[in-house]
Design an enzyme around this catalytic site. Structure first.
Site, PDB file in Angstrom:
ATOM      1  N   HIS A  56       1.055  -1.481   0.546  1.00 52.91           N
ATOM      2  CA  HIS A  56       0.342   0.033  -0.256  1.00 52.91           C
ATOM      3  C   HIS A  56       0.722   1.418   0.359  1.00 52.91           C
ATOM      4  O   HIS A  56       0.397   2.626   0.484  1.00 52.91           O
ATOM      5  CB  HIS A  56      -0.941  -0.131   0.857  1.00 52.91           C
ATOM      6  CG  HIS A  56      -2.177  -0.880   1.222  1.00 52.91           C
ATOM      7  ND1 HIS A  56      -2.903  -0.406  -0.063  1.00 52.91           N
ATOM      8  CD2 HIS A  56      -2.804  -2.033   1.646  1.00 52.91           C
ATOM      9  CE1 HIS A  56      -4.130  -1.457  -0.158  1.00 52.91           C
ATOM     10  NE2 HIS A  56      -3.818  -2.514   1.208  1.00 52.91           N
ATOM     11  N   ASP A  82      -1.586  -5.479  -3.634  1.00 55.16           N
ATOM     12  CA  ASP A  82      -1.998  -4.288  -3.396  1.00 55.16           C
ATOM     13  C   ASP A  82      -0.721  -3.927  -3.314  1.00 55.16           C
ATOM     14  O   ASP A  82       0.137  -3.093  -1.914  1.00 55.16           O
ATOM     15  CB  ASP A  82      -2.960  -4.625  -1.990  1.00 55.16           C
ATOM     16  CG  ASP A  82      -4.598  -4.432  -1.990  1.00 55.16           C
ATOM     17  OD1 ASP A  82      -4.656  -4.757  -2.842  1.00 55.16           O
ATOM     18  OD2 ASP A  82      -4.795  -4.385  -1.163  1.00 55.16           O
ATOM     19  N   ASN A 114      -6.964  -6.087  -4.921  1.00 51.98           N
ATOM     20  CA  ASN A 114      -8.026  -6.001  -5.435  1.00 51.98           C
ATOM     21  C   ASN A 114      -8.376  -4.392  -6.243  1.00 51.98           C
ATOM     22  O   ASN A 114      -8.683  -3.181  -6.079  1.00 51.98           O
ATOM     23  CB  ASN A 114      -8.872  -5.826  -4.102  1.00 51.98           C
ATOM     24  CG  ASN A 114      -8.711  -5.383  -2.398  1.00 51.98           C
ATOM     25  OD1 ASN A 114      -7.788  -5.363  -2.406  1.00 51.98           O
ATOM     26  ND2 ASN A 114      -9.688  -4.177  -2.945  1.00 51.98           N
ATOM     27  N   HIS A 115      -6.361  -3.849  -5.417  1.00 55.77           N
ATOM     28  CA  HIS A 115      -5.843  -2.127  -5.096  1.00 55.77           C
ATOM     29  C   HIS A 115      -5.881  -1.875  -6.679  1.00 55.77           C
ATOM     30  O   HIS A 115      -5.281  -1.032  -7.482  1.00 55.77           O
ATOM     31  CB  HIS A 115      -5.746  -1.833  -4.160  1.00 55.77           C
ATOM     32  CG  HIS A 115      -6.656  -1.245  -3.126  1.00 55.77           C
ATOM     33  ND1 HIS A 115      -6.968   0.488  -3.123  1.00 55.77           N
ATOM     34  CD2 HIS A 115      -6.790  -1.856  -2.089  1.00 55.77           C
ATOM     35  CE1 HIS A 115      -7.422   0.252  -1.360  1.00 55.77           C
ATOM     36  NE2 HIS A 115      -7.583  -0.643  -1.321  1.00 55.77           N
ATOM     37  N   HIS A 164      -4.491 -12.614  -3.552  1.00 51.63           N
ATOM     38  CA  HIS A 164      -4.871 -11.889  -2.122  1.00 51.63           C
ATOM     39  C   HIS A 164      -5.553 -12.377  -1.621  1.00 51.63           C
ATOM     40  O   HIS A 164      -5.465 -11.632  -0.265  1.00 51.63           O
ATOM     41  CB  HIS A 164      -5.192 -10.539  -3.336  1.00 51.63           C
ATOM     42  CG  HIS A 164      -4.817  -9.461  -3.041  1.00 51.63           C
ATOM     43  ND1 HIS A 164      -3.456  -8.728  -1.737  1.00 51.63           N
ATOM     44  CD2 HIS A 164      -6.254  -8.731  -1.915  1.00 51.63           C
ATOM     45  CE1 HIS A 164      -4.630  -7.304  -1.437  1.00 51.63           C
ATOM     46  NE2 HIS A 164      -5.692  -7.893  -1.436  1.00 51.63           N
ATOM     47  N   HIS A 238      -4.389  -8.953   2.537  1.00 54.99           N
ATOM     48  CA  HIS A 238      -5.684  -8.597   2.141  1.00 54.99           C
ATOM     49  C   HIS A 238      -6.780  -7.766   3.149  1.00 54.99           C
ATOM     50  O   HIS A 238      -7.453  -6.993   3.547  1.00 54.99           O
ATOM     51  CB  HIS A 238      -6.758  -9.327   1.639  1.00 54.99           C
ATOM     52  CG  HIS A 238      -8.507  -8.944   1.185  1.00 54.99           C
ATOM     53  ND1 HIS A 238      -8.465  -7.651   0.611  1.00 54.99           N
ATOM     54  CD2 HIS A 238      -9.567  -9.487   1.343  1.00 54.99           C
ATOM     55  CE1 HIS A 238      -9.711  -6.531   0.331  1.00 54.99           C
ATOM     56  NE2 HIS A 238     -10.141  -8.211   0.350  1.00 54.99           N
TER      57      HIS A 238
END
EC number: 3.1.3.16
Length: 306
Positions: A56, A82, A114-115, A164, A238
């Site tokens: 992130h 991510d 998912n990002h 993920h 996740h």
């Protein structure tokens, strides 16, 4: 393809948290796409390998991860998605990981989270960061187009299944996953969406996910999936976990999260999972890197934790 020397210079530049010029970013994404298009929905990985969870955009914590786990290519790495959003350095983080993939294609595996999505990155930071650092959205487009090619899952020595998010009621076998058409934006629903969004749960069976995408799945689901596919473990990311890793579902599933003090405020540890030559498992925990001067960000991202 550029020479290894060119890539090494770019990686050295990126390791100092300096973005590449826009044209070099485009070239790098083109090079990475040529590699990723040859990889599988269930990408085979050999041990030893070190498995990592969410990053992130926390660039300096990624550098700390490499300090703890070893630099590439001395250590083989598998990242479970991510890479962008939330943190201050999504551009530098994802560019470094993609550059390492291009330079050491057989030693670095990067999966989709998912990002790694056009829609999510327009809300949670990566899009705005690209505008701020480049003055336009071109680099955002180069990377989000590349994200469509990232493998969905990986399989370490036919035993440890890495992804993920989690499982899908539409996917009973690894062959079901191999048959998916992954080269697209992450759908709002369906099996590809589930792999990137689902979570393990204390309740048995399938449940509605509070995230609004994917499902929750119980210990019975994980145990059956592992049995059907001859697996010993599902490794996923996740979800933030206080100690950086968390066993659940009678050790059928482990969550690994690699962004310490997530969002610079959660106070959690991070972890990475070393899988040794003989498939022995060893967790390495780490704290945040020393805080750097925070860049000025004009637009705050929403608080809802995805």
């Amino acid at each position: 393809m550029p020479s290894h020397g060119d890539l090494d210079r770019q990686i050295e530049h990126l390791m100092e948290c300096k973005p590449l010029p826009e044209a070099r970013g485009q070239t790098l994404c083109d090079q990475a796409r040529a590699i990723l298009v040859e990889e599988w929905n269930v990408q085979p990985v050999k041990c030893p390998v070190t498995v990592c969870g969410d990053i992130h955009g926390q660039f300096y914590d990624l550098i700390e991860l490499f300090r703890i786990g070893g630099n590439a290519p001395d250590t083989n790495y598998l990242f479970m998605g991510d890479y962008v959003d939330r943190g201050y350095y999504s551009v530098e983080t994802v560019t470094l990981l993609v550059a390492l993939k291009v330079r050491y294609r057989d030693r670095i595996t990067i999966l989709r989270g998912n990002h790694e999505s056009r829609q999510i990155t327009q809300v949670y930071g990566f899009y705005d960061e690209c505008l701020r650092k480049y003055g336009n959205a071109n680099v955002w487009k180069y990377f989000t187009d590349l994200f469509d090619y990232l493998p969905l899952t990986a399989l370490i020595e036919s035993q440890i299944f890495c992804l993920h998010g989690g499982l899908s009621p539409s996917l009973d076998t690894l062959d079901n996953i191999r048959a998916l058409d992954r080269i697209q934006e992450v759908p709002h629903e369906g099996p590809m969406c589930d792999l990137l969004w689902s979570d393990p749960d204390d309740r048995c069976g399938w449940g509605i996910s509070p995230r609004g995408a994917g499902y929750t799945f119980g210990q019975d689901i994980a145990a059956q999936f592992n049995h059907t596919n001859g697996l010993t473990l599902i490794s996923r990311a996740h979800q933030l976990v206080m100690e950086g890793y968390n066993w659940c579902q009678e050790k059928n599933v482990v969550t690994v999260f690699s962004a310490p003090n997530y969002c610079y405020r959660c106070g959690i540890m991070a972890a990475i999972l070393e899988i040794g030559e003989n498939m022995a498992q060893n967790f390495l925990q780490f704290d945040p890197a020393p805080r750097q001067i925070e860049p000025d960000t004009t637009r705050k991202t929403p608080d809802y934790f995805l």
